[in-house]
Design a protein around this motif. Sequence first.
Motif, PDB file in Angstrom:
ATOM      1  N   TYR A   3    -151.151  10.714  -5.866  1.00 13.84           N
ATOM      2  CA  TYR A   3    -151.788  12.037  -5.960  1.00 13.84           C
ATOM      3  C   TYR A   3    -152.738  12.088  -7.152  1.00 13.84           C
ATOM      4  CZ  TYR A   3    -152.541  16.882  -7.178  1.00 13.84           C
ATOM      5  OH  TYR A   3    -153.142  18.057  -7.533  1.00 13.84           O
ATOM      6  N   MET A   4    -152.275  11.609  -8.304  1.00 12.52           N
ATOM      7  CA  MET A   4    -153.105  11.638  -9.517  1.00 12.52           C
ATOM      8  C   MET A   4    -154.361  10.788  -9.352  1.00 12.52           C
ATOM      9  SD  MET A   4    -151.706  13.713 -11.679  1.00 12.52           S
ATOM     10  CE  MET A   4    -152.310  13.311 -13.319  1.00 12.52           C
ATOM     11  N   VAL A   5    -154.230   9.630  -8.728  1.00 10.68           N
ATOM     12  CA  VAL A   5    -155.382   8.747  -8.513  1.00 10.68           C
ATOM     13  C   VAL A   5    -156.385   9.411  -7.579  1.00 10.68           C
ATOM     14  CG1 VAL A   5    -156.139   6.562  -7.474  1.00 10.68           C
ATOM     15  CG2 VAL A   5    -154.187   6.593  -9.023  1.00 10.68           C
ATOM     16  N   VAL A   6    -155.901   9.931  -6.453  1.00 16.63           N
ATOM     17  CA  VAL A   6    -156.797  10.551  -5.474  1.00 16.63           C
ATOM     18  C   VAL A   6    -157.444  11.815  -6.056  1.00 16.63           C
ATOM     19  CG1 VAL A   6    -156.865  11.739  -3.235  1.00 16.63           C
ATOM     20  CG2 VAL A   6    -155.650   9.574  -3.468  1.00 16.63           C
ATOM     21  N   ARG A   7    -156.680  12.587  -6.799  1.00 15.87           N
ATOM     22  CA  ARG A   7    -157.174  13.869  -7.330  1.00 15.87           C
ATOM     23  C   ARG A   7    -158.126  13.697  -8.511  1.00 15.87           C
ATOM     24  NH1 ARG A   7    -159.017  18.155  -8.621  1.00 15.87           N
ATOM     25  NH2 ARG A   7    -157.925  20.089  -9.054  1.00 15.87           N
ATOM     26  N   TYR A   8    -157.817  12.770  -9.425  1.00  9.69           N
ATOM     27  CA  TYR A   8    -158.546  12.739 -10.693  1.00  9.69           C
ATOM     28  C   TYR A   8    -159.342  11.464 -10.983  1.00  9.69           C
ATOM     29  CZ  TYR A   8    -155.727  16.814 -11.760  1.00  9.69           C
ATOM     30  OH  TYR A   8    -155.145  18.035 -11.728  1.00  9.69           O
ATOM     31  N   ALA A   9    -158.936  10.330 -10.490  1.00 10.62           N
ATOM     32  CA  ALA A   9    -159.580   9.074 -10.894  1.00 10.62           C
ATOM     33  C   ALA A   9    -161.002   8.987 -10.360  1.00 10.62           C
ATOM     34  CB  ALA A   9    -158.761   7.878 -10.411  1.00 10.62           C
ATOM     35  N   PRO A  10    -161.911   8.482 -11.146  1.00  6.88           N
ATOM     36  CA  PRO A  10    -161.747   8.019 -12.516  1.00  6.88           C
ATOM     37  C   PRO A  10    -161.939   9.158 -13.516  1.00  6.88           C
ATOM     38  CG  PRO A  10    -163.960   7.518 -11.806  1.00  6.88           C
ATOM     39  CD  PRO A  10    -163.262   8.187 -10.643  1.00  6.88           C
ATOM     40  N   VAL A  11    -161.169   9.106 -14.591  1.00  8.24           N
ATOM     41  CA  VAL A  11    -161.294  10.075 -15.677  1.00  8.24           C
ATOM     42  C   VAL A  11    -162.011   9.376 -16.817  1.00  8.24           C
ATOM     43  CG1 VAL A  11    -160.061  11.490 -17.357  1.00  8.24           C
ATOM     44  CG2 VAL A  11    -159.220  11.319 -15.004  1.00  8.24           C
ATOM     45  N   GLN A  12    -163.219   9.852 -17.103  1.00  9.14           N
ATOM     46  CA  GLN A  12    -163.962   9.228 -18.191  1.00  9.14           C
ATOM     47  C   GLN A  12    -163.513   9.798 -19.528  1.00  9.14           C
ATOM     48  OE1 GLN A  12    -168.140   9.865 -17.767  1.00  9.14           O
ATOM     49  NE2 GLN A  12    -168.010  12.062 -17.792  1.00  9.14           N
ATOM     50  N   ASP A  13    -163.820   9.093 -20.580  1.00  9.06           N
ATOM     51  CA  ASP A  13    -163.493   9.494 -21.938  1.00  9.06           C
ATOM     52  C   ASP A  13    -164.793   9.478 -22.732  1.00  9.06           C
ATOM     53  OD1 ASP A  13    -161.010   9.742 -23.887  1.00  9.06           O
ATOM     54  OD2 ASP A  13    -162.495   8.496 -24.910  1.00  9.06           O
TER      55      ASP A  13
ATOM     56  N   ASP B 112    -171.484   6.590 -15.492  1.00 15.29           N
ATOM     57  CA  ASP B 112    -172.603   7.209 -14.776  1.00 15.29           C
ATOM     58  C   ASP B 112    -172.144   7.522 -13.349  1.00 15.29           C
ATOM     59  OD1 ASP B 112    -172.923   4.903 -13.148  1.00 15.29           O
ATOM     60  OD2 ASP B 112    -174.344   4.017 -14.555  1.00 15.29           O
ATOM     61  N   SER B 113    -173.006   8.148 -12.556  1.00 20.90           N
ATOM     62  CA  SER B 113    -172.642   8.585 -11.199  1.00 20.90           C
ATOM     63  C   SER B 113    -172.228   7.431 -10.302  1.00 20.90           C
ATOM     64  CB  SER B 113    -173.810   9.321 -10.554  1.00 20.90           C
ATOM     65  OG  SER B 113    -174.131  10.462 -11.297  1.00 20.90           O
ATOM     66  N   ALA B 114    -172.969   6.332 -10.350  1.00 26.82           N
ATOM     67  CA  ALA B 114    -172.649   5.174  -9.503  1.00 26.82           C
ATOM     68  C   ALA B 114    -171.308   4.570  -9.895  1.00 26.82           C
ATOM     69  CB  ALA B 114    -173.752   4.125  -9.596  1.00 26.82           C
ATOM     70  N   GLU B 115    -171.028   4.496 -11.196  1.00 30.81           N
ATOM     71  CA  GLU B 115    -169.746   3.959 -11.657  1.00 30.81           C
ATOM     72  C   GLU B 115    -168.594   4.844 -11.209  1.00 30.81           C
ATOM     73  OE1 GLU B 115    -170.609   1.597 -15.811  1.00 30.81           O
ATOM     74  OE2 GLU B 115    -170.697   3.790 -15.857  1.00 30.81           O
ATOM     75  N   LYS B 116    -168.784   6.157 -11.265  1.00 28.70           N
ATOM     76  CA  LYS B 116    -167.725   7.075 -10.829  1.00 28.70           C
ATOM     77  C   LYS B 116    -167.352   6.835  -9.372  1.00 28.70           C
ATOM     78  CE  LYS B 116    -168.735  10.826 -14.029  1.00 28.70           C
ATOM     79  NZ  LYS B 116    -169.241  12.186 -14.186  1.00 28.70           N
ATOM     80  N   VAL B 117    -168.355   6.690  -8.521  1.00 26.27           N
ATOM     81  CA  VAL B 117    -168.097   6.460  -7.095  1.00 26.27           C
ATOM     82  C   VAL B 117    -167.390   5.120  -6.899  1.00 26.27           C
ATOM     83  CG1 VAL B 117    -169.200   6.054  -4.855  1.00 26.27           C
ATOM     84  CG2 VAL B 117    -169.989   7.926  -6.319  1.00 26.27           C
ATOM     85  N   ARG B 118    -167.920   4.061  -7.514  1.00 31.21           N
ATOM     86  CA  ARG B 118    -167.338   2.729  -7.372  1.00 31.21           C
ATOM     87  C   ARG B 118    -165.910   2.689  -7.933  1.00 31.21           C
ATOM     88  NH1 ARG B 118    -170.700  -0.750 -10.439  1.00 31.21           N
ATOM     89  NH2 ARG B 118    -169.156  -0.639 -12.046  1.00 31.21           N
ATOM     90  N   TYR B 119    -165.693   3.257  -9.108  1.00 23.60           N
ATOM     91  CA  TYR B 119    -164.371   3.245  -9.731  1.00 23.60           C
ATOM     92  C   TYR B 119    -163.368   4.058  -8.912  1.00 23.60           C
ATOM     93  CZ  TYR B 119    -165.903   1.018 -14.089  1.00 23.60           C
ATOM     94  OH  TYR B 119    -166.354   0.138 -15.033  1.00 23.60           O
ATOM     95  N   ARG B 120    -163.822   5.155  -8.307  1.00 19.21           N
ATOM     96  CA  ARG B 120    -162.934   5.971  -7.470  1.00 19.21           C
ATOM     97  C   ARG B 120    -162.404   5.136  -6.294  1.00 19.21           C
ATOM     98  NH1 ARG B 120    -166.041  10.101  -6.688  1.00 19.21           N
ATOM     99  NH2 ARG B 120    -165.126  11.210  -8.433  1.00 19.21           N
ATOM    100  N   VAL B 121    -163.303   4.436  -5.626  1.00 17.02           N
ATOM    101  CA  VAL B 121    -162.912   3.617  -4.478  1.00 17.02           C
ATOM    102  C   VAL B 121    -161.996   2.469  -4.922  1.00 17.02           C
ATOM    103  CG1 VAL B 121    -163.787   2.019  -2.713  1.00 17.02           C
ATOM    104  CG2 VAL B 121    -164.948   4.203  -3.120  1.00 17.02           C
ATOM    105  N   ILE B 122    -162.376   1.757  -5.965  1.00 14.18           N
ATOM    106  CA  ILE B 122    -161.589   0.609  -6.422  1.00 14.18           C
ATOM    107  C   ILE B 122    -160.217   1.053  -6.917  1.00 14.18           C
ATOM    108  CG2 ILE B 122    -161.454  -1.244  -8.135  1.00 14.18           C
ATOM    109  CD1 ILE B 122    -164.543  -1.457  -7.891  1.00 14.18           C
ATOM    110  N   SER B 123    -160.144   2.173  -7.633  1.00 14.44           N
ATOM    111  CA  SER B 123    -158.842   2.635  -8.126  1.00 14.44           C
ATOM    112  C   SER B 123    -157.906   2.982  -6.981  1.00 14.44           C
ATOM    113  CB  SER B 123    -159.007   3.831  -9.071  1.00 14.44           C
ATOM    114  OG  SER B 123    -159.529   4.961  -8.395  1.00 14.44           O
ATOM    115  N   ARG B 124    -158.434   3.555  -5.913  1.00  9.59           N
ATOM    116  CA  ARG B 124    -157.596   3.880  -4.746  1.00  9.59           C
ATOM    117  C   ARG B 124    -157.116   2.615  -4.033  1.00  9.59           C
ATOM    118  NH1 ARG B 124    -160.849   9.117  -2.265  1.00  9.59           N
ATOM    119  NH2 ARG B 124    -160.343  10.491  -4.018  1.00  9.59           N
TER     120      ARG B 124
END
Length: 190
Positions: free
Chosen positions: A116-126, A132-144
């Motif tokens: 749930y936390m991964v699907v709802r929040y990942a990636p959480v930047q610091d 950047d936008s492309a990294e957020k999309v790529r990291y979201r898919v890879i983290s899932r």
Amino acid sequence: MEQAAKKIVAWQINRGTLSESDRAVYQYAYELLINQTINILLAGLIAFWFKAPLAVVMFLVCYIPLRSFCGGYHANTNFGCTVVSAFILCAVCRVFNVAGVFLLKWYPVVFIFAGYMVVRYAPVQDQNKPLDSAEKVRYRVISRIIWSIEAVIGILMYWRQMQLGLVVALSHLIMAFMLGLGVFKNYKLK
């Protein structure tokens, strides 16, 4: 670590191995190398101290890739990161050695919560690790993907009644906690 990296780079520049224009890049790289070496040595000492080398290896194999793509809370300094990492490893070893049998019945619930936390929040930047936008999309898919693979492995270990599966669950629980802390930290900063 910063001072050691500066000295190493200065020595290499003086020898002619590196150019002055590359100073910042190599200094950063050496800082990372020194930090990772310290963390690996510390993990080895913790594994030895708690007599839990398989637990430490399993935790690192599961936690590092997932945390790398999920993001979350990051300490402000390398020293802070090392202290938090050592504390987490000690806690995982302690739970694995002492409370593992009791928790074996409950750890599949952790995969649901972490998922749930991964699907709802990942990636959480610091602020220390912006995306950047492309990294957020790529990291979201890879983290899932990573979460899914590890959750399946953890559930298979649960069905086979392997105590080491508890370590997979603990890595997901801690990652979910770090995600939550990162979300909270970002909320406070805004």
